[in-house]
Design a protein around this motif. Structure first.
Motif, PDB file in Angstrom:
ATOM      1  N   ALA A   1       6.858   9.501  -1.398  1.00 16.08           N
ATOM      2  CA  ALA A   1       6.404  10.038  -0.110  1.00 16.08           C
ATOM      3  C   ALA A   1       7.491   9.813   0.938  1.00 16.08           C
ATOM      4  CB  ALA A   1       5.104   9.372   0.317  1.00 16.08           C
ATOM      5  N   THR A   2       7.756  10.816   1.740  1.00 10.29           N
ATOM      6  CA  THR A   2       8.838  10.718   2.717  1.00 10.29           C
ATOM      7  C   THR A   2       8.573   9.664   3.785  1.00 10.29           C
ATOM      8  OG1 THR A   2       7.819  12.533   3.979  1.00 10.29           O
ATOM      9  CG2 THR A   2       9.537  13.122   2.404  1.00 10.29           C
ATOM     10  N   ASN A   3       7.315   9.340   4.032  1.00  8.40           N
ATOM     11  CA  ASN A   3       6.995   8.350   5.062  1.00  8.40           C
ATOM     12  C   ASN A   3       6.916   6.926   4.518  1.00  8.40           C
ATOM     13  OD1 ASN A   3       4.595   9.006   3.621  1.00  8.40           O
ATOM     14  ND2 ASN A   3       3.340   8.134   5.261  1.00  8.40           N
ATOM     15  N   LEU A   4       7.146   6.753   3.218  1.00  5.24           N
ATOM     16  CA  LEU A   4       7.076   5.415   2.627  1.00  5.24           C
ATOM     17  C   LEU A   4       8.435   5.014   2.032  1.00  5.24           C
ATOM     18  CD1 LEU A   4       3.512   5.483   0.992  1.00  5.24           C
ATOM     19  CD2 LEU A   4       4.216   4.490   3.171  1.00  5.24           C
ATOM     20  N   GLY A   5       8.565   5.078   0.708  1.00  6.25           N
ATOM     21  CA  GLY A   5       9.827   4.691   0.094  1.00  6.25           C
ATOM     22  C   GLY A   5      10.064   3.197   0.078  1.00  6.25           C
ATOM     23  N   VAL A   6       8.976   2.422   0.120  1.00  9.71           N
ATOM     24  CA  VAL A   6       9.080   0.964   0.067  1.00  9.71           C
ATOM     25  C   VAL A   6       8.091   0.423  -0.962  1.00  9.71           C
ATOM     26  CG1 VAL A   6       9.844   0.727   2.458  1.00  9.71           C
ATOM     27  CG2 VAL A   6       7.399   0.689   1.926  1.00  9.71           C
ATOM     28  N   LEU A   7       8.293  -0.824  -1.334  1.00 11.04           N
ATOM     29  CA  LEU A   7       7.430  -1.484  -2.310  1.00 11.04           C
ATOM     30  C   LEU A   7       6.642  -2.584  -1.618  1.00 11.04           C
ATOM     31  CD1 LEU A   7      10.061  -1.832  -5.174  1.00 11.04           C
ATOM     32  CD2 LEU A   7       8.256  -0.119  -5.013  1.00 11.04           C
ATOM     33  N   CYS A   8       5.331  -2.505  -1.711  1.00  6.73           N
ATOM     34  CA  CYS A   8       4.456  -3.510  -1.105  1.00  6.73           C
ATOM     35  C   CYS A   8       4.223  -4.645  -2.111  1.00  6.73           C
ATOM     36  CB  CYS A   8       3.136  -2.860  -0.714  1.00  6.73           C
ATOM     37  SG  CYS A   8       1.836  -4.026  -0.281  1.00  6.73           S
ATOM     38  N   PRO A   9       4.586  -5.885  -1.774  1.00  6.19           N
ATOM     39  CA  PRO A   9       4.448  -6.999  -2.726  1.00  6.19           C
ATOM     40  C   PRO A   9       3.029  -7.181  -3.268  1.00  6.19           C
ATOM     41  CG  PRO A   9       5.725  -7.668  -0.812  1.00  6.19           C
ATOM     42  CD  PRO A   9       5.161  -6.324  -0.493  1.00  6.19           C
ATOM     43  N   TRP A  10       2.035  -7.201  -2.372  1.00  8.14           N
ATOM     44  CA  TRP A  10       0.654  -7.401  -2.819  1.00  8.14           C
ATOM     45  C   TRP A  10       0.147  -6.185  -3.585  1.00  8.14           C
ATOM     46  CZ3 TRP A  10      -0.360 -12.177  -3.029  1.00  8.14           C
ATOM     47  CH2 TRP A  10       0.059 -13.062  -2.027  1.00  8.14           C
ATOM     48  N   CYS A  11       0.639  -5.010  -3.208  1.00 12.74           N
ATOM     49  CA  CYS A  11       0.271  -3.800  -3.959  1.00 12.74           C
ATOM     50  C   CYS A  11       0.798  -3.886  -5.388  1.00 12.74           C
ATOM     51  CB  CYS A  11       0.827  -2.549  -3.286  1.00 12.74           C
ATOM     52  SG  CYS A  11       0.247  -2.282  -1.601  1.00 12.74           S
ATOM     53  N   MET A  12       2.031  -4.361  -5.530  1.00 11.18           N
ATOM     54  CA  MET A  12       2.633  -4.460  -6.867  1.00 11.18           C
ATOM     55  C   MET A  12       1.871  -5.446  -7.745  1.00 11.18           C
ATOM     56  SD  MET A  12       6.757  -4.062  -6.405  1.00 11.18           S
ATOM     57  CE  MET A  12       6.972  -5.365  -5.192  1.00 11.18           C
ATOM     58  N   ILE A  13       1.352  -6.505  -7.133  1.00  5.11           N
ATOM     59  CA  ILE A  13       0.530  -7.447  -7.903  1.00  5.11           C
ATOM     60  C   ILE A  13      -0.739  -6.748  -8.382  1.00  5.11           C
ATOM     61  CG2 ILE A  13      -0.888  -9.525  -7.715  1.00  5.11           C
ATOM     62  CD1 ILE A  13       1.270 -10.699  -5.913  1.00  5.11           C
ATOM     63  N   THR A  14      -1.304  -5.913  -7.523  1.00  2.37           N
ATOM     64  CA  THR A  14      -2.490  -5.144  -7.918  1.00  2.37           C
ATOM     65  C   THR A  14      -2.153  -4.205  -9.068  1.00  2.37           C
ATOM     66  OG1 THR A  14      -3.381  -5.243  -5.669  1.00  2.37           O
ATOM     67  CG2 THR A  14      -4.250  -3.524  -7.118  1.00  2.37           C
TER      68      THR A  14
END
Length: 205
Positions: free
Chosen positions: A123-136
């Motif tokens: 997504a053009t508005n994101l492009g980042v990795l969320c730490p807690w999301c990655m754990i999920t």
């Protein structure tokens, strides 16, 4: 059709572990969301680098897909596998329709995190990795694999004894399937131009 006479202890224990980890990640994201609402300009504790952070995700429309923060789905949703797992360990037997509904819920969670992975990377508005999301992501993926295999071996998907027996043997391959899925995600991250392994080394050391 009822579950097999032998209780799926390993599967139930995994559900408990995944539920606790997933719920904790959802709780942390919920706390961070409150902090972000109170202080929109303040860096969050999970903002570890320009590429590994949760501020961008929490502030995006993808982070509130259903009109409320996504972490609230985790806070409520992870209770289901936890309750099922404890019930199974206590000796409960569930009918075929119950397992089918449970499987549908786990599948919905898996599809949702696959969509979130795609959004995080492309997504053009994101492009980042969320730490807690990655754990999920890390706990939903093996939970989905293990649940699909279990629902095959316990007769939810089929009454064919040979297929059920094959599924019973296939359960030992769930860890390998999970590792391959992780490797595929890391590959996608690398191809997106994010040095995932380098970021992890910098964050940890």
């Amino acid at each position: 059709m009822s579950e097999q006479p032998t209780r799926p202890v390993v599967f139930a224990v995994w559900l408990i572990i995944a539920s606790v980890v997933g719920w904790f990640a959802a709780f942390q994201l919920t706390v961070e969301k409150f902090v972000l609402l109170e202080n929109p300009q303040e860096a969050l504790s999970c903002d570890l680098s320009p590429f590994v952070q949760c501020s961008t995700n929490l502030g995006s429309w993808q982070g509130e897909l259903f009109g409320f923060p996504n972490p609230l789905l985790g806070l409520t949703g992870w209770m289901a596998p936890l309750v099922v797992a404890v019930a199974v360990l206590a000796g409960a037997r569930f009918p075929r329709w119950f397992w089918a509904v449970f499987g549908a819920g786990i599948t919905a969670a898996f599809v949702f995190i696959c969509w979130l992975i795609g959004q995080s990377l492309y997504a053009t508005n994101l492009g980042v990795l969320c730490p807690w999301c990655m754990i999920t992501w890390a706990v939903v993926i093996p939970t989905f694999f293990a649940t699909m295999v279990h629902l095959t071996r316990n007769g939810t998907f089929t009454g064919n004894e040979k297929v059920k027996a094959t599924a019973e043997k296939a359960m030992v391959w769930v860890p390998l399937a999970t590792i391959l899925a992780y490797a595929f995600i890391i590959l996608l991250i690398q191809l997106r131009g994010i040095d995932f392994l380098g970021e992890m080394v910098r964050i940890l050391f």
